[in-house]
Design a protein around this motif. Structure first.
Motif, PDB file in Angstrom:
ATOM      1  N   THR A  63       0.749  -1.442   0.391  1.00  0.00           N
ATOM      2  CA  THR A  63      -0.089   0.206  -0.041  1.00  0.00           C
ATOM      3  C   THR A  63       0.303   0.935   0.254  1.00  0.00           C
ATOM      4  N   GLY A  64       0.370   2.200  -0.811  1.00  0.00           N
ATOM      5  CA  GLY A  64       0.693   3.779  -0.612  1.00  0.00           C
ATOM      6  C   GLY A  64       1.665   3.980  -1.413  1.00  0.00           C
ATOM      7  N   PHE A  65       2.583   4.450  -1.666  1.00  0.00           N
ATOM      8  CA  PHE A  65       3.643   5.048  -2.938  1.00  0.00           C
ATOM      9  C   PHE A  65       5.119   5.141  -2.380  1.00  0.00           C
ATOM     10  N   VAL A  66       5.908   4.911  -3.312  1.00  0.00           N
ATOM     11  CA  VAL A  66       8.138   4.776  -3.595  1.00  0.00           C
ATOM     12  C   VAL A  66       8.083   5.447  -4.174  1.00  0.00           C
ATOM     13  N   GLY A  67       9.094   6.996  -3.668  1.00  0.00           N
ATOM     14  CA  GLY A  67       9.103   7.965  -4.714  1.00  0.00           C
ATOM     15  C   GLY A  67      11.301   7.316  -4.783  1.00  0.00           C
ATOM     16  N   VAL A  68      10.947   7.479  -6.115  1.00  0.00           N
ATOM     17  CA  VAL A  68      12.790   6.794  -6.048  1.00  0.00           C
ATOM     18  C   VAL A  68      13.597   7.814  -7.536  1.00  0.00           C
ATOM     19  N   GLU A  69      14.606   8.596  -6.178  1.00  0.00           N
ATOM     20  CA  GLU A  69      15.412   9.300  -7.287  1.00  0.00           C
ATOM     21  C   GLU A  69      17.144   8.815  -7.714  1.00  0.00           C
ATOM     22  N   LEU A  92      13.465  15.324 -13.401  1.00  0.00           N
ATOM     23  CA  LEU A  92      14.510  14.376 -13.878  1.00  0.00           C
ATOM     24  C   LEU A  92      15.162  13.210 -12.768  1.00  0.00           C
ATOM     25  N   ASN A  93      14.700  12.137 -13.654  1.00  0.00           N
ATOM     26  CA  ASN A  93      15.467  10.811 -12.608  1.00  0.00           C
ATOM     27  C   ASN A  93      14.247  10.377 -11.782  1.00  0.00           C
ATOM     28  N   ARG A  94      13.328  10.336 -11.544  1.00  0.00           N
ATOM     29  CA  ARG A  94      12.478  10.499 -10.277  1.00  0.00           C
ATOM     30  C   ARG A  94      10.838   9.834 -10.714  1.00  0.00           C
ATOM     31  N   ARG A  95      11.119   8.718 -10.460  1.00  0.00           N
ATOM     32  CA  ARG A  95       9.326   7.425 -10.468  1.00  0.00           C
ATOM     33  C   ARG A  95       8.859   7.611  -9.080  1.00  0.00           C
TER      34      ARG A  95
END
Length: 114
Positions: A63-69, A92-95
Motif C-alpha cells: 500500500t502507499g507510494f514510494v518515490g525513487v530518485e 528528472l530521474n524520478r519515478r
C-alpha cells in the motif's frame, strides 16, 4: 494466526501472483515465497534503501507510494526515468511506485549493490 497477519499474508500473496515478475508461479511456489517475506512499514520521507546499499532485497509495495530518485543515472525503456537534461528539472530521474509495483530486483538478481 492473528487476523491482521492472515489478512496481510493474503494481500501479499495476491500481489505476488498479480505482479509480472511472479505471475507464473504456482500457488504452492507463491506460498513458499511468502514464507521468505518480511513486512515493513516506512513513514513519509523515510529511506527504504540508498545508492551503494547491498542489493539483497526486493521490495513489493503493498500500500502507499514510494518515490525513487536516481541522481545522474539514465535508464531506458517505456517505464524508465527521464533522461538527464530532458523534461522538468524537478522531475528528472524520478519515478513513483505504488501498490503492486516492485523495486530492487536488478540489484538482487545481479548480486550487485544498488
Amino acid at each position: 494466526v492473528k487476523k491482521s497477519t492472515h489478512n496481510a499474508a493474503a494481500s501479499i500473496l495476491k500481489l505476488l501472483l498479480a505482479s509480472d515478475i511472479f505471475r507464473n508461479l504456482t500457488m504452492a511456489q507463491a506460498s513458499d515465497l511468502l514464507q521468505l517475506t518480511d513486512m515493513a512499514e516506512y513513514g513519509e520521507g523515510e529511506y527504504i534503501c540508498t545508492k551503494g546499499d547491498e542489493g539483497s532485497d526486493l521490495y513489493l509495495i503493498l500500500t502507499g507510494f514510494v518515490g525513487v530518485e536516481l541522481g545522474d543515472a539514465v535508464m531506458q525503456g517505456p517505464d524508465s526515468f527521464n533522461k538527464v537534461g530532458e523534461g522538468d528539472p524537478e522531475e528528472l530521474n524520478r519515478r513513483i511506485f505504488g501498490s503492486g509495483d516492485y523495486l530492487g530486483e536488478i540489484a538482487l538478481l545481479n548480486n550487485t549493490s544498488r
